[in-house]
Scaffold this motif. Sequence first.
Motif, PDB file in Angstrom:
ATOM      1  N   GLY A  16     -32.799  28.119  14.730  1.00 15.94           N
ATOM      2  CA  GLY A  16     -34.142  28.207  15.282  1.00 15.94           C
ATOM      3  C   GLY A  16     -34.692  26.825  15.590  1.00 15.94           C
ATOM      4  N   GLN A  17     -35.843  26.519  14.985  1.00 11.55           N
ATOM      5  CA  GLN A  17     -36.498  25.240  15.219  1.00 11.55           C
ATOM      6  C   GLN A  17     -36.234  24.243  14.098  1.00 11.55           C
ATOM      7  N   ASN A  18     -35.269  24.526  13.246  1.00  7.98           N
ATOM      8  CA  ASN A  18     -34.999  23.662  12.093  1.00  7.98           C
ATOM      9  C   ASN A  18     -33.546  23.201  12.097  1.00  7.98           C
ATOM     10  N   VAL A  19     -33.336  21.991  11.593  1.00  5.64           N
ATOM     11  CA  VAL A  19     -32.006  21.413  11.484  1.00  5.64           C
ATOM     12  C   VAL A  19     -31.832  20.906  10.058  1.00  5.64           C
ATOM     13  N   ASP A  20     -30.800  21.386   9.369  1.00  2.76           N
ATOM     14  CA  ASP A  20     -30.452  20.902   8.038  1.00  2.76           C
ATOM     15  C   ASP A  20     -29.301  19.909   8.164  1.00  2.76           C
ATOM     16  N   ILE A  21     -29.437  18.765   7.498  1.00  8.95           N
ATOM     17  CA  ILE A  21     -28.474  17.673   7.614  1.00  8.95           C
ATOM     18  C   ILE A  21     -27.938  17.343   6.236  1.00  8.95           C
ATOM     19  N   LEU A  22     -26.612  17.275   6.110  1.00  9.71           N
ATOM     20  CA  LEU A  22     -25.942  16.879   4.879  1.00  9.71           C
ATOM     21  C   LEU A  22     -25.017  15.717   5.186  1.00  9.71           C
ATOM     22  N   ARG A  23     -25.181  14.616   4.483  1.00 11.79           N
ATOM     23  CA  ARG A  23     -24.368  13.416   4.690  1.00 11.79           C
ATOM     24  C   ARG A  23     -23.734  13.015   3.366  1.00 11.79           C
ATOM     25  N   PHE A  24     -22.499  12.509   3.452  1.00  7.85           N
ATOM     26  CA  PHE A  24     -21.747  12.148   2.240  1.00  7.85           C
ATOM     27  C   PHE A  24     -20.840  10.971   2.540  1.00  7.85           C
ATOM     28  N   SER A  25     -20.672  10.111   1.544  1.00  3.72           N
ATOM     29  CA  SER A  25     -19.691   9.028   1.634  1.00  3.72           C
ATOM     30  C   SER A  25     -19.272   8.639   0.234  1.00  3.72           C
ATOM     31  N   GLY A  26     -18.072   8.058   0.116  1.00  2.30           N
ATOM     32  CA  GLY A  26     -17.580   7.632  -1.183  1.00  2.30           C
ATOM     33  C   GLY A  26     -16.174   7.080  -1.081  1.00  2.30           C
ATOM     34  N   GLN A  27     -15.630   6.698  -2.230  1.00  2.99           N
ATOM     35  CA  GLN A  27     -14.295   6.103  -2.324  1.00  2.99           C
ATOM     36  C   GLN A  27     -13.382   7.070  -3.070  1.00  2.99           C
ATOM     37  N   VAL A  28     -12.268   7.441  -2.444  1.00  4.60           N
ATOM     38  CA  VAL A  28     -11.368   8.457  -2.991  1.00  4.60           C
ATOM     39  C   VAL A  28     -10.037   7.815  -3.378  1.00  4.60           C
ATOM     40  N   ASP A  29      -9.585   8.131  -4.582  1.00  4.87           N
ATOM     41  CA  ASP A  29      -8.250   7.746  -5.017  1.00  4.87           C
ATOM     42  C   ASP A  29      -7.270   8.815  -4.523  1.00  4.87           C
ATOM     43  N   PRO A  30      -6.262   8.460  -3.727  1.00  5.35           N
ATOM     44  CA  PRO A  30      -5.335   9.475  -3.201  1.00  5.35           C
ATOM     45  C   PRO A  30      -4.699  10.337  -4.277  1.00  5.35           C
ATOM     46  N   ASN A  31      -4.573   9.828  -5.497  1.00  3.50           N
ATOM     47  CA  ASN A  31      -3.958  10.608  -6.567  1.00  3.50           C
ATOM     48  C   ASN A  31      -4.813  11.790  -7.007  1.00  3.50           C
ATOM     49  N   THR A  32      -6.108  11.788  -6.664  1.00  2.00           N
ATOM     50  CA  THR A  32      -6.995  12.887  -7.059  1.00  2.00           C
ATOM     51  C   THR A  32      -7.109  13.959  -5.984  1.00  2.00           C
ATOM     52  N   ILE A  33      -6.470  13.753  -4.840  1.00  2.00           N
ATOM     53  CA  ILE A  33      -6.553  14.730  -3.754  1.00  2.00           C
ATOM     54  C   ILE A  33      -5.710  15.949  -4.101  1.00  2.00           C
ATOM     55  N   GLN A  34      -6.319  17.127  -4.021  1.00  2.00           N
ATOM     56  CA  GLN A  34      -5.652  18.378  -4.337  1.00  2.00           C
ATOM     57  C   GLN A  34      -4.971  18.952  -3.094  1.00  2.00           C
ATOM     58  N   PRO A  35      -4.083  19.925  -3.270  1.00  2.00           N
ATOM     59  CA  PRO A  35      -3.467  20.591  -2.108  1.00  2.00           C
ATOM     60  C   PRO A  35      -4.535  21.138  -1.170  1.00  2.00           C
ATOM     61  N   GLY A  36      -4.312  20.962   0.103  1.00  2.00           N
ATOM     62  CA  GLY A  36      -5.319  21.334   1.091  1.00  2.00           C
ATOM     63  C   GLY A  36      -6.267  20.208   1.414  1.00  2.00           C
TER      64      GLY A  36
END
Length: 223
Positions: free
Chosen positions: A163-183
């Motif tokens: 409609g006349q509204n916009v919801d905005i979600l923003r994210f940033s950070g530092q990821v260690d590849p060893n913590t990445i799960q399948p997918g």
Amino acid sequence: MNKLLGSSLAACIVLSGCAATIAPKVDVVEPTQARPSPQAYVPANNGAIFQGSGYRPLYENPRARMVGDVITIVISESISAKQENTSTIEKKASLDASISALPLMNATQLAKLGATGSNNNKFDGTGKTSATNTFTGTITTTVVEVLPNGHLIVSGEKQIGVGQNVDILRFSGQVDPNTIQPGNSVTSTQVANVRVEQTGRGAKHDVQGIGWLARFFLSISPF
């Protein structure tokens, strides 16, 4: 009179502009998206089928590791704080003085020279503060930088307009590849230097804010 009216109008415009910039802003890493750099493929003139310059393993791990790869962040943040303070201060004092003998004065007169006094001060103070914040959601981010140690700087933005509204979600950070799960997903609790911002614009968000004139008078009000 016209000059006074013009000055008042100009002041109102300046105040409205200042009020528009008061909204808090999270320092999310910019830009919130990145595309992989195109690589020029120049085959070696050696007649071989295998070319090392453009080699990608057939059975390589599909885990995100390069600029432009995507990682899904499962936001699950919960912050709870509680503080209680209790203070008690008590002080008592008393004074009792009398005179038993003075020259040229009898016992009746001496009885009137006695003095007594007492003081009692007591303070009880109790304070209690508690706060609980919970943030859950999902956002798919883009790898915008690869650090020398292999960690990935991810950033992403999601905009949903209804409609006349916009919801905005923003994210940033530092990821260690060893913590990445399948997918190619990782929970926000395993991301360092997390920056999360949920805001919006439109009629719904405008009615939830305070007007610039009311904000001005609240800023100078002593109460």
